[in-house]
Design an enzyme around this catalytic site. Structure first.
Site, PDB file in Angstrom:
ATOM      1  N   TYR A 172      10.241  -1.653  13.688  1.00 25.90           N
ATOM      2  CA  TYR A 172       9.711  -2.841  13.014  1.00 25.90           C
ATOM      3  C   TYR A 172      10.403  -3.031  11.653  1.00 25.90           C
ATOM      4  O   TYR A 172      10.449  -4.135  11.118  1.00 25.90           O
ATOM      5  CB  TYR A 172       8.191  -2.743  12.884  1.00 25.90           C
ATOM      6  CG  TYR A 172       7.500  -4.090  12.912  1.00 25.90           C
ATOM      7  CD1 TYR A 172       7.507  -4.893  14.050  1.00 25.90           C
ATOM      8  CD2 TYR A 172       6.854  -4.586  11.782  1.00 25.90           C
ATOM      9  CE1 TYR A 172       6.891  -6.134  14.071  1.00 25.90           C
ATOM     10  CE2 TYR A 172       6.232  -5.824  11.797  1.00 25.90           C
ATOM     11  CZ  TYR A 172       6.256  -6.591  12.941  1.00 25.90           C
ATOM     12  OH  TYR A 172       5.644  -7.820  12.939  1.00 25.90           O
TER      13      TYR A 172
ATOM     14  N   SER B 279       4.412 -19.256  22.156  1.00 26.09           N
ATOM     15  CA  SER B 279       4.053 -19.037  20.750  1.00 26.09           C
ATOM     16  C   SER B 279       2.547 -18.848  20.599  1.00 26.09           C
ATOM     17  O   SER B 279       1.761 -19.585  21.214  1.00 26.09           O
ATOM     18  CB  SER B 279       4.448 -20.241  19.886  1.00 26.09           C
ATOM     19  OG  SER B 279       5.836 -20.376  19.822  1.00 26.09           O
TER      20      SER B 279
ATOM     21  N   LYS C 288       5.292  -7.889   6.178  1.00 34.93           N
ATOM     22  CA  LYS C 288       3.884  -8.088   6.575  1.00 34.93           C
ATOM     23  C   LYS C 288       2.932  -7.505   5.513  1.00 34.93           C
ATOM     24  O   LYS C 288       1.857  -8.072   5.276  1.00 34.93           O
ATOM     25  CB  LYS C 288       3.609  -7.464   7.953  1.00 34.93           C
ATOM     26  CG  LYS C 288       4.264  -8.217   9.111  1.00 34.93           C
ATOM     27  CD  LYS C 288       3.826  -9.670   9.195  1.00 34.93           C
ATOM     28  CE  LYS C 288       4.238 -10.352  10.487  1.00 34.93           C
ATOM     29  NZ  LYS C 288       4.072 -11.816  10.450  1.00 34.93           N
TER      30      LYS C 288
ATOM     31  N   THR D 232       6.685 -12.873  22.784  1.00 30.42           N
ATOM     32  CA  THR D 232       7.028 -14.235  22.338  1.00 30.42           C
ATOM     33  C   THR D 232       8.504 -14.213  21.935  1.00 30.42           C
ATOM     34  O   THR D 232       9.138 -13.148  21.981  1.00 30.42           O
ATOM     35  CB  THR D 232       6.205 -14.623  21.086  1.00 30.42           C
ATOM     36  OG1 THR D 232       6.497 -13.671  20.053  1.00 30.42           O
ATOM     37  CG2 THR D 232       4.714 -14.646  21.345  1.00 30.42           C
TER      38      THR D 232
ATOM     39  N   ALA E 259      13.157 -12.304  10.715  1.00 27.58           N
ATOM     40  CA  ALA E 259      13.991 -11.348   9.974  1.00 27.58           C
ATOM     41  C   ALA E 259      15.333 -11.268  10.677  1.00 27.58           C
ATOM     42  O   ALA E 259      15.386 -11.272  11.916  1.00 27.58           O
ATOM     43  CB  ALA E 259      13.339  -9.969   9.941  1.00 27.58           C
TER      44      ALA E 259
ATOM     45  N   ASP F 261      11.438 -26.221   7.152  1.00 26.30           N
ATOM     46  CA  ASP F 261      12.149 -24.951   7.016  1.00 26.30           C
ATOM     47  C   ASP F 261      11.631 -24.292   5.748  1.00 26.30           C
ATOM     48  O   ASP F 261      11.945 -24.739   4.642  1.00 26.30           O
ATOM     49  CB  ASP F 261      13.661 -25.174   6.932  1.00 26.30           C
ATOM     50  CG  ASP F 261      14.401 -23.857   6.823  1.00 26.30           C
ATOM     51  OD1 ASP F 261      13.753 -22.800   6.628  1.00 26.30           O
ATOM     52  OD2 ASP F 261      15.640 -23.864   6.922  1.00 26.30           O
ATOM     53  N   VAL F 262      10.829 -23.241   5.904  1.00 26.90           N
ATOM     54  CA  VAL F 262      10.209 -22.630   4.730  1.00 26.90           C
ATOM     55  C   VAL F 262      11.186 -21.782   3.924  1.00 26.90           C
ATOM     56  O   VAL F 262      10.819 -21.231   2.890  1.00 26.90           O
ATOM     57  CB  VAL F 262       8.968 -21.785   5.108  1.00 26.90           C
ATOM     58  CG1 VAL F 262       7.864 -22.653   5.663  1.00 26.90           C
ATOM     59  CG2 VAL F 262       9.337 -20.651   6.069  1.00 26.90           C
TER      60      VAL F 262
HETATM   61  P1  NAD Z   1       7.281 -17.346  17.844  1.00 22.50           P
HETATM   62  O1  NAD Z   1       8.718 -17.025  17.877  1.00 22.50           O
HETATM   63  O2  NAD Z   1       6.744 -18.191  18.917  1.00 22.50           O
HETATM   64  O3  NAD Z   1       6.876 -17.985  16.434  1.00 22.50           O
HETATM   65  C1  NAD Z   1       7.564 -17.710  15.225  1.00 22.50           C
HETATM   66  C2  NAD Z   1       7.659 -19.044  14.511  1.00 22.50           C
HETATM   67  O4  NAD Z   1       8.216 -18.874  13.208  1.00 22.50           O
HETATM   68  C3  NAD Z   1       8.545 -20.042  15.262  1.00 22.50           C
HETATM   69  O5  NAD Z   1       7.816 -21.207  15.536  1.00 22.50           O
HETATM   70  C4  NAD Z   1       9.646 -20.348  14.266  1.00 22.50           C
HETATM   71  O6  NAD Z   1      10.105 -21.688  14.346  1.00 22.50           O
HETATM   72  C5  NAD Z   1       8.939 -20.077  12.958  1.00 22.50           C
HETATM   73  N1  NAD Z   1       9.915 -19.894  11.873  1.00 22.50           N
HETATM   74  C6  NAD Z   1      10.825 -18.898  11.732  1.00 22.50           C
HETATM   75  N2  NAD Z   1      11.589 -19.134  10.640  1.00 22.50           N
HETATM   76  C7  NAD Z   1      11.133 -20.311  10.100  1.00 22.50           C
HETATM   77  C8  NAD Z   1      11.527 -21.098   8.984  1.00 22.50           C
HETATM   78  N3  NAD Z   1      12.558 -20.751   8.203  1.00 22.50           N
HETATM   79  N4  NAD Z   1      10.840 -22.237   8.725  1.00 22.50           N
HETATM   80  C9  NAD Z   1       9.806 -22.629   9.504  1.00 22.50           C
HETATM   81  N5  NAD Z   1       9.393 -21.941  10.586  1.00 22.50           N
HETATM   82  C10 NAD Z   1      10.060 -20.794  10.877  1.00 22.50           C
HETATM   83  O7  NAD Z   1       6.539 -15.919  17.816  1.00 22.50           O
HETATM   84  P2  NAD Z   1       5.023 -15.500  17.559  1.00 22.50           P
HETATM   85  O8  NAD Z   1       4.940 -14.093  18.045  1.00 22.50           O
HETATM   86  O9  NAD Z   1       4.082 -16.514  18.065  1.00 22.50           O
HETATM   87  O10 NAD Z   1       4.966 -15.414  15.965  1.00 22.50           O
HETATM   88  C11 NAD Z   1       4.001 -16.085  15.166  1.00 22.50           C
HETATM   89  C12 NAD Z   1       3.531 -15.149  14.065  1.00 22.50           C
HETATM   90  O11 NAD Z   1       2.759 -14.109  14.666  1.00 22.50           O
HETATM   91  C13 NAD Z   1       4.642 -14.471  13.286  1.00 22.50           C
HETATM   92  O12 NAD Z   1       4.293 -14.384  11.918  1.00 22.50           O
HETATM   93  C14 NAD Z   1       4.661 -13.078  13.886  1.00 22.50           C
HETATM   94  O13 NAD Z   1       5.186 -12.096  13.006  1.00 22.50           O
HETATM   95  C15 NAD Z   1       3.163 -12.884  14.093  1.00 22.50           C
HETATM   96  N6  NAD Z   1       2.822 -11.784  14.992  1.00 22.50           N
HETATM   97  C16 NAD Z   1       3.344 -11.728  16.234  1.00 22.50           C
HETATM   98  C17 NAD Z   1       3.043 -10.656  17.057  1.00 22.50           C
HETATM   99  C18 NAD Z   1       3.655 -10.539  18.435  1.00 22.50           C
HETATM  100  O14 NAD Z   1       3.648  -9.421  18.986  1.00 22.50           O
HETATM  101  N7  NAD Z   1       4.158 -11.599  19.020  1.00 22.50           N
HETATM  102  C19 NAD Z   1       2.180  -9.651  16.611  1.00 22.50           C
HETATM  103  C20 NAD Z   1       1.638  -9.743  15.322  1.00 22.50           C
HETATM  104  C21 NAD Z   1       1.974 -10.817  14.517  1.00 22.50           C
END
Ligand code: NAD
Length: 271
Positions: free
Chosen positions: A163, A25, A170, A201, A103, A70-71
């Site tokens: 996406y 993460s 976003k 991730t 999503a 849980d948001v």
């Molecule tokens: P990740 O899967 O490790 O993290 C996503 C997190 O969202 C998880 O910890 C999950 O528990 C949490 N989550 C989902 N639904 C939830 C809910 N209902 N209540 C509480 N928590 C909830 O993946 P990541 O890539 O580290 O994602 C973190 C952020 O970074 C996200 O917003 C993602 O869109 C953004 N992001 C990721 C990338 C990428 O390529 N990995 C690029 C740009 C932005």
């Protein structure tokens, strides 16, 4: 000469981090960097990742507490803050990291015309509106001059294949960031978004063809590489610190420069 930690001014600051699900993460790298800078960490985790969180917490003694969150519901978001304040009365929060995205599958692999309302609403509620929900419940516990950082992706402003609905979420998240920054700025609170390049991730695993996007960025970004979790964590620490005290309402790209390009040099044979 002051040490790096002193210049950041984060020693003893309290940070709430939402979005750790695994060692991959982005939020986990952020926890490690904030801990190095001297912050005390409190995590909000999704129950389905509880066993992993329990394993991870032993690796970072700076984690002082962790509570389920849980948001998707206002009630469970409120419960997080009730638990947090019950166990830590009088503790005020300086930094919040919103690294939450989700999503349903059909948002990525169904034709955009035919994605159901329920799926769209879930994506936008969890991935965008949750920033407002968390801020609202956090307000009584925030110190003046707090800094909140959220994570977004450049598909908010440009088409990225597969996406899908997440692009719309976003875009909404970035609007929430500007809106909240303007409305809460007079009280000294700052909010900024980091637009991360693609990183493998759990969340990214849900995007069909993600590996092709990684290859494309590596070949065509100005730095000719992908970013990693630590690149994003470094920018987060800066945004959390006093070094960025004049920055709010912004979307900062940490993407090896990819978003600054339009036509890749590779079409002219550039290496
Ligand atoms: P990740 O899967 O490790 O993290 C996503 C997190 O969202 C998880 O910890 C999950 O528990 C949490 N989550 C989902 N639904 C939830 C809910 N209902 N209540 C509480 N928590 C909830 O993946 P990541 O890539 O580290 O994602 C973190 C952020 O970074 C996200 O917003 C993602 O869109 C953004 N992001 C990721 C990338 C990428 O390529 N990995 C690029 C740009 C932005």
């Amino acid at each position: 000469m002051q040490s790096g930690v002193l210049i950041l001014g984060l020693e003893g600051k309290v940070a709430l981090v939402f979005g750790v699900a695994s060692e991959d993460s982005i939020a986990w790298a952020i926890c490690q960097r904030l801990a190095q800078a001297g912050c005390k960490l409190y995590l909000g985790y999704q129950k389905r990742f509880m066993s992993r969180i329990f394993q991870l917490k032993d690796k970072l003694p700076e984690i002082s507490g962790f509570y389920p969150l849980d948001v998707g519901s206002d009630i469970t978001t409120a419960e997080f803050f009730t638990e947090f304040s019950k166990e830590n009365p009088d503790l005020k929060v300086d930094i919040m990291v919103h690294a939450i995205g989700f999503a349903p599958r059909e948002c990525f692999d169904r034709h955009i015309l035919f994605v159901d309302d329920d799926a769209i609403n879930t994506a936008i509620t969890i991935s965008a509106n949750s920033l407002q929900r968390i801020m609202r419940h956090a307000m009584p516990y925030l110190n003046n001059n707090s800094s909140t950082i959220t994570l977004t992706y450049a598909a908010s402003t440009r088409y990225v294949p597969n996406y899908g609905v997440m692009s719309i979420a976003k875009a909404a998240l970035e609007s929430w960031t500007r809106e909240l920054a303007c409305q809460l700025g007079p009280e000294g609170h700052r909010l900024n978004a980091i637009s991360s390049g693609p990183i493998k991730t759990i969340a990214a695993g849900g995007i069909p063809g993600f590996d092709k996007i990684l290859d494309h960025v590596e070949e065509n970004s100005p730095l000719r590489r992908n970013v990693n979790q630590d690149d994003v964590a470094g920018c987060t620490v800066w945004l959390a610190s006093n070094l960025s005290s004049g920055v709010t309402g912004q979307c900062i790209h940490v993407d090896a420069g990819y978003s600054s390009t339009m036509v890749p040099g590779s079409i002219m044979g550039d290496k």
